[in-house]
Scaffold this motif. Structure first.
Motif, short mmCIF file in Angstrom:
data_model
loop_
_atom_site.label_atom_id
_atom_site.label_comp_id
_atom_site.label_asym_id
_atom_site.label_seq_id
_atom_site.Cartn_x
_atom_site.Cartn_y
_atom_site.Cartn_z
N ALA A 117 0.82 -1.35 -0.05
CA ALA A 117 0.04 0.03 0.02
C ALA A 117 1.03 1.36 -0.04
O ALA A 117 0.62 2.18 -0.83
CB ALA A 117 -0.85 -0.28 1.10
N GLY A 157 -0.71 6.89 6.50
CA GLY A 157 -1.96 5.87 6.61
C GLY A 157 -1.96 4.82 5.51
O GLY A 157 -2.34 3.66 6.20
N PRO A 209 -15.42 1.22 -12.85
CA PRO A 209 -15.23 -0.13 -12.23
C PRO A 209 -13.80 -0.85 -12.37
O PRO A 209 -13.52 -1.70 -11.67
CB PRO A 209 -16.26 -1.14 -12.97
CG PRO A 209 -17.44 -0.07 -13.44
CD PRO A 209 -16.71 1.02 -13.80
N1 LIG Z 1 -1.28 -4.36 -1.13
C1 LIG Z 1 -1.58 -3.77 -0.03
O1 LIG Z 1 -1.04 -3.69 0.90
C2 LIG Z 1 -3.27 -3.52 -0.02
C3 LIG Z 1 -3.63 -2.88 1.21
N2 LIG Z 1 -5.10 -2.31 1.26
C4 LIG Z 1 -5.10 -1.52 2.64
O2 LIG Z 1 -6.41 -0.76 2.22
C5 LIG Z 1 -6.09 0.49 1.97
C6 LIG Z 1 -6.39 1.35 0.66
O3 LIG Z 1 -7.74 0.40 -0.22
P1 LIG Z 1 -7.64 0.46 -1.67
O4 LIG Z 1 -7.72 -0.98 -1.84
O5 LIG Z 1 -6.57 1.27 -2.15
O6 LIG Z 1 -9.18 1.06 -1.70
P2 LIG Z 1 -10.17 2.35 -1.61
O7 LIG Z 1 -11.40 1.85 -1.24
O8 LIG Z 1 -9.63 3.14 -0.35
O9 LIG Z 1 -10.17 3.25 -2.80
C7 LIG Z 1 -10.75 2.56 -3.95
C8 LIG Z 1 -10.67 3.59 -5.04
O10 LIG Z 1 -11.24 3.32 -6.46
C9 LIG Z 1 -12.36 3.86 -6.67
N3 LIG Z 1 -13.46 3.24 -7.06
C10 LIG Z 1 -13.77 1.96 -6.53
N4 LIG Z 1 -14.89 1.36 -7.25
C11 LIG Z 1 -15.36 2.23 -8.26
C12 LIG Z 1 -16.27 2.24 -9.04
N5 LIG Z 1 -17.11 1.39 -9.21
N6 LIG Z 1 -16.33 3.53 -10.01
C13 LIG Z 1 -15.22 4.43 -9.90
N7 LIG Z 1 -14.43 4.57 -8.88
C14 LIG Z 1 -14.26 3.50 -8.35
C15 LIG Z 1 -12.81 4.66 -5.39
O11 LIG Z 1 -13.46 5.78 -5.79
C16 LIG Z 1 -11.33 5.02 -4.72
O12 LIG Z 1 -10.61 6.15 -5.54
C17 LIG Z 1 -4.56 0.67 2.08
O13 LIG Z 1 -3.92 1.71 2.48
C18 LIG Z 1 -4.36 -0.77 3.10
O14 LIG Z 1 -4.47 -0.18 4.18
C19 LIG Z 1 -6.13 -2.69 0.38
O15 LIG Z 1 -6.72 -3.76 0.86
C20 LIG Z 1 -5.45 -2.99 -0.83
C21 LIG Z 1 -4.04 -3.89 -1.07
#
Ligand SMILES: NC(=O)C1=CN([C@@H]2O[C@H](COP(=O)(O)OP(=O)(O)OC[C@H]3O[C@@H](n4cnc5c(N)ncnc54)[C@H](O)[C@@H]3O)[C@@H](O)[C@H]2O)[C@H](O)CC1
Length: 528
Positions: free
Chosen positions: A283, A352, A460
């Motif tokens: 992350a 974070g 997505p």
């Molecule tokens: N490899 C790792 O160490 C990981 C750590 N993780 C922990 O989770 C956070 C961050 O989570 P992340 O997976 O990046 O997801 P978020 O929910 O914060 O952000 C998603 C991002 O995507 C956009 N989005 C999602 N779906 C849609 C959609 N249908 N249409 C448009 N946009 C979409 C959303 O708006 C956001 O911008 C990390 O710091 C660790 O603590 C994770 O588990 C991943 C792997």
């Protein structure tokens, strides 16, 4: 709200009708706006189709045409698609006799004469006859694109036959790859209940003005595209009656200009990123990689000691500081001096990504909020109630605190028992904490406590682990470069992230990609 050069008002259908009435004062202005709308829809729908595959030469289009201007826009979009794809086949379904179309829609139909096949349905048809007709028209291939030009912002419920039957049949028909609604999905409008019959669009192309029902959270409007017809050429700083706005491409204009000659790395800010844990080093890595691609001059990353060397080898552009870690592999509060002794170099700080949720990282995040005197972005496990408490004590001069929660994290910090997508809760929360909240999701919202700006790019393809970490790095990079205009910086990071995601999906699709491929498209987005 003040008109921003990069966000246009979102209005109710009634407000939009009034505004259009004052801007489009005669038939020639209306026709010219309709032509622009048709061309804009055609261009956007072709771009969006590419998330599925390359556009076939023998494109098959089905267009649903109502009597009014919505139908006119759809017809002109078909005309543009036929000009761009001369081998395309267009089938029109009219819900009234051609001689009952409003004058501009009739004119648009006339322009298509001889180039399209027309079917007209009537009240007597019924659902099964319409469904059967779709199967026959679609044949073995079906339709690549269906353009819904039945009803727009002037729709007043209830839906009547044959339109309601046609909407139901289209919603159920499996032979359509992409459903595109002009302006609003037919059946949507002011005061329409969430359980009402509405055409299930994959994309809605808002012409001229983005209307509020598009953001009602029904999930039937699909992805919102704003087709700017120049209605808001107002002076920046002028005040309009709107608490909601939609982000536009203009937000990236400052990043598309030549940089001045007499600059060096210190001219573009220095971002500190504190994150990672033995379990989630990725992350932090993703945030750092995104940050170094944001245009920021310098990045310093603070990583758990056991993983610093491995991470540093992957992003040599960043400076890496090894931080003492707990037995669980998370950042220990004893490392705080590492950041404090360098803090006067930072123009923005992120805390974070990949933290992990334990008492040590909670304490680290709290200390950062108390001691860091520049704009600050809190993400992921730094988003906790106890971390937000000291936010209120921060002096305004330090710069804003930006929070980037998804709905789960927002529920945690706003102490909600269930997801709440209303703007009121978001406004209250952001105002009472004095923060800029970026509430992430399919329709991400930026809220400064006084207004809400919608961001609709991305899609997505972003629904995979790590998308948020990339976003954090990009927003942090923009904050570090633009430390006194936090809201604009946030909007720039979001928009760039969304456009790059779309480029990625248009080249490789939505499925077989990995998150960090998004970074390969940032530069293409800025060079268009
Ligand atoms: N490899 C790792 O160490 C990981 C750590 N993780 C922990 O989770 C956070 C961050 O989570 P992340 O997976 O990046 O997801 P978020 O929910 O914060 O952000 C998603 C991002 O995507 C956009 N989005 C999602 N779906 C849609 C959609 N249908 N249409 C448009 N946009 C979409 C959303 O708006 C956001 O911008 C990390 O710091 C660790 O603590 C994770 O588990 C991943 C792997």
């Amino acid at each position: 709200m003040k008109v921003l050069p990069y966000a246009h008002p979102v209005l109710s259908c009634q407000q939009a009708k009034d505004l259009e009435f004052s801007v489009l004062t005669d038939a020639s202005a209306e026709w010219s706006a309709m032509q622009q709308a048709g061309a804009g829809i055609a261009k956007s729908v072709i771009e969006d189709y590419q998330e599925l595959r390359s556009v076939p030469e023998h494109l098959r289009i089905l267009a649903l045409i109502g009597k009014g201007n919505n139908g006119g826009d759809a017809l002109l979009a078909c005309g543009q698609l036929l000009a761009d794809y001369p081998r395309a086949q267009v089938d029109l379904i009219l819900t009234s006799p051609a001689d009952e179309l409003r004058p501009l829609a009739a004119r648009a139909l006339q322009e298509l004469e001889g180039r399209v096949q027309i079917r007209q349905i009537s009240e007597a048809c019924g659902l099964s006859e319409i469904s059967q007709m779709l199967v026959e028209l679609g044949g073995e291939i079906g339709f690549h694109i269906c353009i819904d030009g039945l009803l727009g912002m002037s729709f007043v419920p209830p839906l009547r036959a044959p339109v309601c039957d046609l909407i139901e049949a289209i919603n159920a028909f499996e032979g359509i790859e992409l459903r595109a609604s002009v302006d609003l999905p037919s059946g949507a409008g002011d005061g329409v209940e969430p359980d009402a019959l509405i055409l299930r669009a994959d994309f809605s192309y808002a012409t001229g003005i983005a209307k509020k029902p598009l953001f009602a959270g029904w999930g039937t409007c699909g992805r919102v595209r704003y087709v700017d017809l120049g209605f808001f050429k107002t002076t920046p700083g002028q005040v309009v009656e709107a608490e909601e706005a939609i982000l536009t491409d203009a937000v990236l204009a400052p990043l598309r200009r030549l940089r001045p000659a007499n600059v060096d790395k210190r001219s573009f800010g220095h971002l500190f990123i504190v994150g990672g844990s033995a379990r989630m080093p990725g992350a932090l890595l993703m945030s750092v990689r995104a940050a170094v691609s944001s245009g920021v001059g310098l990045v310093t990353a603070f990583a758990p000691s056991s993983v610093t060397a491995v991470l540093a080898a992957q992003v040599p552009e960043a400076m890496w500081i090894s931080w003492p870690e707990t037995s669980l592999g998370t950042l220990s509060p004893s490392g705080m001096s590492l950041i404090l002794e360098r803090i006067d170099q930072a123009t923005a700080v992120i805390a974070g990504p990949g933290f992990g949720a334990d008492a040590s990282t909670e304490m680290v995040a709290q200390e950062i909020v108390k001691l860091v005197e520049c704009p600050l972005l809190l993400d992921a496990d730094a988003l906790r109630v106890s971390v937000l408490e000291p936010v209120r004590m921060r002096q305004e001069a330090y710069g804003r605190v930006v929070l980037t929660p998804h709905m789960g994290e927002f529920m945690r910090v706003a102490k909600l028992e269930e997801p709440d997508y209303t703007n009121d809760v978001l406004l209250d929360f952001s105002k009472s904490h004095g923060v800029v909240t970026v509430l992430k999701g399919p329709q991400t919202r930026i809220c400064n406590g006084a207004s809400v700006i919608y961001h609709t790019q991305g899609g997505p393809v972003l629904a995979r682990g790590g998308s948020g970490d990339l976003l954090t790095g990009l927003i942090g990079g923009m904050l570090a470069q633009n430390a006194h205009r936090e809201e604009e910086a946030v909007a720039q990071g979001l928009y760039l992230h969304g456009l790059a995601a779309q480029c990625l999906a248009r080249v490789h699709g939505q499925v077989s990609v990995h998150t960090t491929q998004l970074l390969d498209y940032l530069s293409a987005v800025l060079r268009t």
